[in-house]
Design an enzyme around this catalytic site. Structure first.
Site, PDB file in Angstrom:
ATOM      1  N   HIS A   1      -1.829  12.201  -7.432  1.00 33.06           N
ATOM      2  CA  HIS A   1      -2.110  11.669  -6.089  1.00 33.06           C
ATOM      3  C   HIS A   1      -1.927  12.786  -5.055  1.00 33.06           C
ATOM      4  CE1 HIS A   1      -1.255   9.355  -2.424  1.00 33.06           C
ATOM      5  NE2 HIS A   1      -1.641   8.240  -3.043  1.00 33.06           N
TER       6      HIS A   1
ATOM      7  N   CYS B   1      -1.993   4.215   6.581  1.00 31.62           N
ATOM      8  CA  CYS B   1      -1.244   5.478   6.682  1.00 31.62           C
ATOM      9  C   CYS B   1      -1.943   6.501   7.561  1.00 31.62           C
ATOM     10  CB  CYS B   1      -1.043   6.061   5.278  1.00 31.62           C
ATOM     11  SG  CYS B   1      -2.534   6.060   4.271  1.00 31.62           S
TER      12      CYS B   1
ATOM     13  N   GLU C   1      -6.613   8.403  -6.113  1.00 32.77           N
ATOM     14  CA  GLU C   1      -6.436   9.238  -4.916  1.00 32.77           C
ATOM     15  C   GLU C   1      -5.974  10.631  -5.313  1.00 32.77           C
ATOM     16  OE1 GLU C   1      -5.100   6.559  -1.490  1.00 32.77           O
ATOM     17  OE2 GLU C   1      -3.794   5.910  -3.109  1.00 32.77           O
TER      18      GLU C   1
HETATM   19 ZN   LIG Z   1      -3.786   7.901   4.675  1.00 36.79          ZN
END
Ligand SMILES: [Zn+2]
Length: 628
Positions: free
Chosen positions: A253, A389, A305
């Site tokens: 990630h 985020c 991700e």
């Molecule tokens: Zn983010």
């Protein structure tokens, strides 16, 4: 001091920070964006924190409201990151609305905090689960964001209030996690607390926080987190698969790995560790050799991700999360403090002007989570996300931006890393900078104080043939792209340094390993990467557009377009493929030459400005077939 990262006492640091408050921006690129950040983005984001139940969760934890804790388990982090952004903004701006909101959040956090210091709203009083029961719950990740916000609050206001909340929680974490008997010997699933603990150590002088940061780093890589996502996400997802000193590439990630690397560099700034540092350099070199987009975007894979293989950098399906570009900036900033090497400042520049900035709309109201380099239509930024985020990550980067421009060192040296008009006080030196960077490459630095020191100006890696004068004369120093030019002298008020960075349009080709970009070029000018949007080529499909090989590409200023940008123009052909391909999937290569389609005028815009008009197709890497 209002330093973004306070290395002023760090024993291993080459550079000392210049406080945000020592820099006053008057430029027309970043400062308007910072003001928009304050007047629009932070206000809209605060509204979303309320509407989406982030504050409700904290009120439930505080016993002020009934109901249950809802939403993603890491939602506290958005509140903390918003608070950090608000505090950095308050370093330069008076804003009573922000002050009141920050105070209200602190009051809420104090009420939600358990008597022993525990503060993670889903697990307070066992609401959604038991504390420390789940390494993937982002418990310490949220704590890290709280500590970073508290450090910003303390640096900007001088108040101990946020720091007090954080210290109570950090002390509990230090008493809970570690190698000793009865302690939890695992790291958190999502790195973040490492760099926050080092900053908490710098702010308080409590070495226990640095020790805990070292534990969190050393505990990772021994498979102590188990396999929480077994079956659909690879074992390197949370970087717990291999000891960190043995690693030689970015893995898993992307945001997790880059936050982890940032924390490791923070540790290296305090405590020398050659094995850890050489692992970091191997990872960095692997990153720039095969895993970073031309925009500074990183992390290619949608599913996990994650970083991919070398040269696995697909354009349309690029993940390139906005947070990963922010994390890239954060890591390279720390590497720059450690080494003073221009290559890290170069990557910060690429990330700031492209991969990070594309994450926010020109009006400051909408955000991209993923930042692809090609689009087949339909992508639009959104005001908020279920996993939110990115919006506050952009907000804290813009708010703290003045802290990323200059540096100091122990020999009274003055470093200019990034160019923006304004004034700065670096140690005893006062400077005034005039430039319209990134649109033009002329930078005029006037020294406004007397003193003997070395002034270092970064010559970006893209700026071959840069020129430098002092009071109109050649200073006879090396001015090489990808280094700092060093001017050591006895300065007098009124001395003027002029740096000229040629803003020629460059056509970049990709390494042959990046198969998708074969036969294509990316246009760049200065630090900016360009792209073509459908709206600027008469509705033609930018994926098939042919830029004329070797043609002169003209830059022109368009004050009316997208908030004022410099566009690139060139002869091109819109190539509706069917005209020449006639339904075939393959043709003899010799038959494929430029000019198959209709002549059009190509207008390319800065990549950061894409998707601010009607949703349409976009392409960074443009076809450049051989001439006829
Ligand atoms: Zn983010």
């Amino acid at each position: 001091m209002t330093a973004v990262v306070d290395t002023s006492l760090s024993p291993q640091a080459r550079l000392r920070p210049v406080p945000i408050r020592a820099v006053r921006l008057t430029d027309t690129f970043w400062e308007p964006r910072r003001q928009l950040n304050r007047t629009v983005s932070l206000r809209e984001q605060h509204r979303m924190l309320e509407e989406t139940g982030r504050f409700h969760n904290l009120r439930v934890a505080a016993g002020l409201e009934r109901g249950s804790s809802s939403g993603k388990i890491f939602n506290d982090s958005d509140v903390h990151k918003w608070m950090e952004a608000a505090c950095w903004q308050l370093a330069t701006d008076e804003d009573s609305w922000l002050v009141e909101r920050v105070d209200a959040i602190l009051e809420l956090l104090e009420q939600a905090q358990e008597p022993d210091g525990y503060l993670f709203s889903p697990f307070v009083r066992g609401l959604r689960g038991q504390r420390w029961s789940d390494g993937e719950a982002h418990e310490l990740y949220c704590a890290g964001h709280l500590f970073q916000a508290a450090v910003a609050h303390h640096r900007v206001t001088g108040s101990d209030r946020a720091l007090g909340i954080s210290r109570r929680f950090a002390d509990l974490i230090c008493a809970t996690f570690g190698e000793g008997r009865g302690k939890l010997d695992r790291p958190d699933g999502h790195p973040e607390i490492e760099m926050a603990l080092v900053e908490l150590y710098r702010e308080t002088g409590d070495a226990g926080y640095l020790e805990q940061a070292c534990f969190q780093i050393d505990a990772r890589g021994h498979k102590r987190l188990g396999e929480p996502y077994a079956g659909w996400i690879s074992a390197d997802y949370n970087q717990d698969h291999r000891p960190l000193r043995e690693r030689d590439r970015p893995e898993g990630h992307a945001v997790r790995d880059l936050y982890l690397q940032s924390g490791i560099t923070d540790r290296l700034l305090e405590v020398a560790d050659p094995a850890l540092q050489s692992a970091q350099m191997r990872i960095w070199e692997s990153l720039v050799r095969g895993q970073v987009y031309v925009t500074g975007g990183v992390g290619v894979r949608d599913v996990s991700e994650a970083f991919g293989r070398d040269y696995e950098l697909p354009n349309e399906t690029a993940y390139a999360e906005t947070c990963a570009a922010v994390a890239l900036i954060m890591w390279n900033w720390r590497l720059l403090q450690l080494t003073g090497e221009a290559r890290f400042a170069d990557l910060i520049e690429t990330g700031l002007y492209n991969g990070m900035l594309s994450g926010v709309s020109i009006d400051g109201r909408e955000y991209f989570y993923a930042n692809p380099l090609a689009c087949n239509g339909g992508l639009k930024r959104r005001p908020w996300y279920l996993v939110a985020c990115c919006p506050p990550n952009i907000a804290r980067t813009l708010a703290s931006l003045p802290g990323y421009l200059y540096g100091a060192d122990d020999e009274r040296g003055v470093w200019i890393h990034q160019y923006a008009a304004g004034q700065a006080t670096v140690g005893a030196a006062r400077l005034a900078v005039e430039t319209s960077y990134p649109w033009a490459g002329d930078v005029r630095v006037e020294v406004r104080s007397a003193g003997t020191f070395a002034l270092r100006l970064r010559v970006p890696g893209w700026a071959s043939d840069a020129r430098l004068t002092v009071n109109g004369a050649d200073p006879s120093v090396a001015v090489e792209a990808g280094t700092y030019a060093v001017l050591s002298r006895d300065w007098r008020p009124g001395d003027v340094v002029e740096l000229s960075l040629p803003m020629r349009v460059r056509r970049l080709a990709s390494h042959p390993g990046l198969l998708e970009n074969a036969g294509r070029v990316a246009l760049t000018r200065g630090p900016l990467v360009y792209c073509v949007e459908q709206a600027d080529v008469g509705g033609a499909d930018p994926r098939f557009l042919e830029v004329a090989a070797g043609s002169e590409i003209k830059a022109s200023r368009r004050p009316d377009l997208l908030g004022g940008v410099t566009v690139l123009e060139s002869p091109a052909w819109a190539a509706p493929p069917e005209a020449a391909w006639n339904g075939r999937l393959y043709r003899e290569a010799e038959a494929v030459r430029q000019g198959d389609g209709e002549p059009v005028r190509l207008t390319a815009i800065p990549y950061f400005a894409w998707a601010n008009r009607e949703a349409g197709r976009m392409q960074v890497w443009l076809r450049e077939p051989p001439p006829r």
